[in-house]
Design a protein around this motif. Structure first.
Motif, PDB file in Angstrom:
ATOM      1  N   PHE A 262     120.614  94.365  24.996  1.00  0.00           N
ATOM      2  CA  PHE A 262     120.771  95.336  25.590  1.00  0.00           C
ATOM      3  C   PHE A 262     121.593  95.747  26.432  1.00  0.00           C
ATOM      4  O   PHE A 262     121.482  94.548  27.390  1.00  0.00           O
ATOM      5  CB  PHE A 262     119.047  96.208  25.633  1.00  0.00           C
ATOM      6  CG  PHE A 262     119.360  97.360  26.242  1.00  0.00           C
ATOM      7  CD1 PHE A 262     119.326  98.602  25.495  1.00  0.00           C
ATOM      8  CD2 PHE A 262     119.535  97.569  27.811  1.00  0.00           C
ATOM      9  CE1 PHE A 262     119.194  99.885  25.992  1.00  0.00           C
ATOM     10  CE2 PHE A 262     119.505  98.954  28.193  1.00  0.00           C
ATOM     11  CZ  PHE A 262     119.284  99.856  27.384  1.00  0.00           C
ATOM     12  N   VAL A 263     122.381  96.459  26.639  1.00  0.00           N
ATOM     13  CA  VAL A 263     123.429  96.732  27.748  1.00  0.00           C
ATOM     14  C   VAL A 263     123.146  98.244  28.468  1.00  0.00           C
ATOM     15  O   VAL A 263     123.180  99.087  27.556  1.00  0.00           O
ATOM     16  CB  VAL A 263     124.911  96.429  27.384  1.00  0.00           C
ATOM     17  CG1 VAL A 263     125.763  96.732  28.557  1.00  0.00           C
ATOM     18  CG2 VAL A 263     124.903  94.964  27.023  1.00  0.00           C
TER      19      VAL A 263
ATOM     20  N   VAL B  27     121.401  93.019  29.761  1.00  0.00           N
ATOM     21  CA  VAL B  27     122.283  92.733  30.605  1.00  0.00           C
ATOM     22  C   VAL B  27     122.612  94.282  31.507  1.00  0.00           C
ATOM     23  O   VAL B  27     122.967  95.026  30.712  1.00  0.00           O
ATOM     24  CB  VAL B  27     123.600  91.973  29.899  1.00  0.00           C
ATOM     25  CG1 VAL B  27     124.807  92.075  31.054  1.00  0.00           C
ATOM     26  CG2 VAL B  27     123.474  90.803  29.316  1.00  0.00           C
ATOM     27  N   ARG B  28     122.520  94.027  32.930  1.00  0.00           N
ATOM     28  CA  ARG B  28     123.153  95.080  33.497  1.00  0.00           C
ATOM     29  C   ARG B  28     124.516  95.249  33.518  1.00  0.00           C
ATOM     30  O   ARG B  28     125.493  94.702  33.699  1.00  0.00           O
ATOM     31  CB  ARG B  28     122.620  94.990  35.028  1.00  0.00           C
ATOM     32  CG  ARG B  28     122.720  96.338  35.767  1.00  0.00           C
ATOM     33  CD  ARG B  28     122.476  96.257  37.153  1.00  0.00           C
ATOM     34  NE  ARG B  28     120.997  95.686  37.370  1.00  0.00           N
ATOM     35  CZ  ARG B  28     120.241  96.349  37.741  1.00  0.00           C
ATOM     36  NH1 ARG B  28     120.381  97.699  37.642  1.00  0.00           N
ATOM     37  NH2 ARG B  28     119.076  95.936  37.926  1.00  0.00           N
TER      38      ARG B  28
ATOM     39  N   GLU C 103     132.891  92.769  29.463  1.00  0.00           N
ATOM     40  CA  GLU C 103     132.179  91.441  30.011  1.00  0.00           C
ATOM     41  C   GLU C 103     130.739  91.469  29.667  1.00  0.00           C
ATOM     42  O   GLU C 103     129.991  90.614  29.439  1.00  0.00           O
ATOM     43  CB  GLU C 103     132.418  91.418  31.378  1.00  0.00           C
ATOM     44  CG  GLU C 103     133.934  91.227  31.667  1.00  0.00           C
ATOM     45  CD  GLU C 103     134.119  90.847  33.019  1.00  0.00           C
ATOM     46  OE1 GLU C 103     134.359  89.845  33.721  1.00  0.00           O
ATOM     47  OE2 GLU C 103     134.457  92.061  33.574  1.00  0.00           O
ATOM     48  N   ALA C 104     130.127  92.870  29.901  1.00  0.00           N
ATOM     49  CA  ALA C 104     128.624  92.905  29.501  1.00  0.00           C
ATOM     50  C   ALA C 104     128.379  92.654  28.251  1.00  0.00           C
ATOM     51  O   ALA C 104     127.147  91.901  28.033  1.00  0.00           O
ATOM     52  CB  ALA C 104     128.245  94.307  30.129  1.00  0.00           C
ATOM     53  N   THR C 105     129.088  93.215  27.239  1.00  0.00           N
ATOM     54  CA  THR C 105     128.411  93.009  25.947  1.00  0.00           C
ATOM     55  C   THR C 105     128.881  91.782  25.224  1.00  0.00           C
ATOM     56  O   THR C 105     128.211  91.105  24.601  1.00  0.00           O
ATOM     57  CB  THR C 105     129.439  93.909  25.047  1.00  0.00           C
ATOM     58  OG1 THR C 105     130.774  93.827  25.160  1.00  0.00           O
ATOM     59  CG2 THR C 105     129.169  95.367  25.395  1.00  0.00           C
ATOM     60  N   THR C 106     129.869  90.869  25.892  1.00  0.00           N
ATOM     61  CA  THR C 106     130.275  89.624  25.528  1.00  0.00           C
ATOM     62  C   THR C 106     129.031  88.461  25.982  1.00  0.00           C
ATOM     63  O   THR C 106     128.455  87.873  25.488  1.00  0.00           O
ATOM     64  CB  THR C 106     131.679  89.008  26.066  1.00  0.00           C
ATOM     65  OG1 THR C 106     132.320  89.660  25.636  1.00  0.00           O
ATOM     66  CG2 THR C 106     131.837  87.734  25.708  1.00  0.00           C
ATOM     67  N   LEU C 107     128.569  89.096  27.320  1.00  0.00           N
ATOM     68  CA  LEU C 107     127.541  88.098  27.960  1.00  0.00           C
ATOM     69  C   LEU C 107     126.327  88.437  27.144  1.00  0.00           C
ATOM     70  O   LEU C 107     125.260  87.421  26.985  1.00  0.00           O
ATOM     71  CB  LEU C 107     127.246  88.531  29.432  1.00  0.00           C
ATOM     72  CG  LEU C 107     126.156  87.681  30.367  1.00  0.00           C
ATOM     73  CD1 LEU C 107     126.420  86.500  30.300  1.00  0.00           C
ATOM     74  CD2 LEU C 107     126.111  88.449  31.546  1.00  0.00           C
ATOM     75  N   ALA C 108     126.022  89.600  26.788  1.00  0.00           N
ATOM     76  CA  ALA C 108     124.789  90.091  26.039  1.00  0.00           C
ATOM     77  C   ALA C 108     124.732  89.426  24.826  1.00  0.00           C
ATOM     78  O   ALA C 108     123.562  88.899  24.182  1.00  0.00           O
ATOM     79  CB  ALA C 108     124.647  91.573  25.823  1.00  0.00           C
ATOM     80  N   LEU C 109     125.708  89.146  24.074  1.00  0.00           N
ATOM     81  CA  LEU C 109     125.983  88.559  22.595  1.00  0.00           C
ATOM     82  C   LEU C 109     126.228  87.094  22.529  1.00  0.00           C
ATOM     83  O   LEU C 109     126.370  86.498  21.535  1.00  0.00           O
ATOM     84  CB  LEU C 109     126.819  89.494  22.014  1.00  0.00           C
ATOM     85  CG  LEU C 109     126.474  90.901  21.721  1.00  0.00           C
ATOM     86  CD1 LEU C 109     127.717  91.380  21.140  1.00  0.00           C
ATOM     87  CD2 LEU C 109     125.226  90.930  20.717  1.00  0.00           C
TER      88      LEU C 109
END
Length: 241
Positions: free
Chosen positions: A179-180, A199-200, A228-234
């Motif tokens: 979740f982002v 991820v925030r 960056e947030a979606t990459t970190l989340a996945l």
């Protein structure tokens, strides 16, 4: 970060995304909103106050459909506009919300790249009746596999029903999702409580974002941009690192 890594060792197959402030730039009430209280015949400051205090109830659909909700707002303000002015006020509100809703420039390319990777996508949003209407004409609509709107579900984040509805529509388990979001409605903590990696999005423009019930207790990872947030989340987070 070590405890976070040990809980989420596998890359998710689906991504749940907040809408306002995440796929859009920061939202504020722009000048187009001033027409609504004029049509209703009420004080603009009092109108805004009713919108603020009724946010979650309106987003649960507690007052009926869009027109019935506008009638309830008018009643709270002590005015009784004619049916034609009530319809005009609701039409003006839709126009105003649409004017405030600006996709981040990176939203479309980010979602397109995720779809190319085979990631299932869902929008999970606390919203009143306007967003389902607005999203029909947005360029990202066809990239999203499931749209979960609180006004349809009858619950708001961080209630489990919002996330679980998205998981059900995507055909995935919570532990296979990430979740982002920007953190409004305590959405990040709500996701984590279900075993969903959160991820925030901490974009600089969000300092001016209109938000309710900020997720101040969330201590998980954050990123300054949507890609960056979606990459970190996945990204798979191995316990060995």
């Amino acid at each position: 970060m070590d405890s976070y890594q040990s809980v989420y060792p596998v890359s998710p197959r689906a991504l749940l995304l907040d809408f306002y402030g995440t796929l859009t730039s920061a939202c504020t009430r722009g000048p187009a909103h001033e027409l609504v209280p004029r049509l209703l015949g009420c004080d603009p400051a009092e109108y805004r106050a009713v919108l603020d205090t009724s946010f979650y109830a309106r987003c649960r659909g507690a007052y009926g459909d869009a027109l019935e909700t506008m009638r309830w707002i008018a009643g709270e303000l002590g005015v009784a506009p004619s049916a034609s002015r009530l319809r005009a006020a609701q039409a003006a509100r839709l126009i105003a919300v649409r004017a405030d809703t600006r996709l981040r420039p990176e939203a479309f390319p980010t979602l397109w790249q995720l779809r190319r990777r085979g990631i299932r996508l869902a929008v999970v949003s606390d919203c009143a009746w306007e967003l389902p209407e607005i999203m029909r004409g947005m360029p990202i609509t066809h990239l999203i596999d499931a749209k979960v709107f609180s006004v349809h579900v009858g619950h708001c984040k961080p209630r489990p029903e919002m996330y679980l509805t998205a998981c059900d529509r995507l055909g995935v388990a919570p532990q296979d999702c990430a979740f982002v979001g920007d953190g409004g409605s305590r959405e990040l903590s709500g996701a984590e409580a279900l075993g969903i990696r959160a991820v925030r999005l901490a974009a600089p423009d969000l300092v001016d974002h209109l938000v309710f019930a900020t997720d101040d207790t969330f201590t998980g990872p954050s990123a300054p941009t949507l890609p960056e947030a979606t990459t970190l989340a996945l990204t798979a987070l191995s316990p060995a690192h």
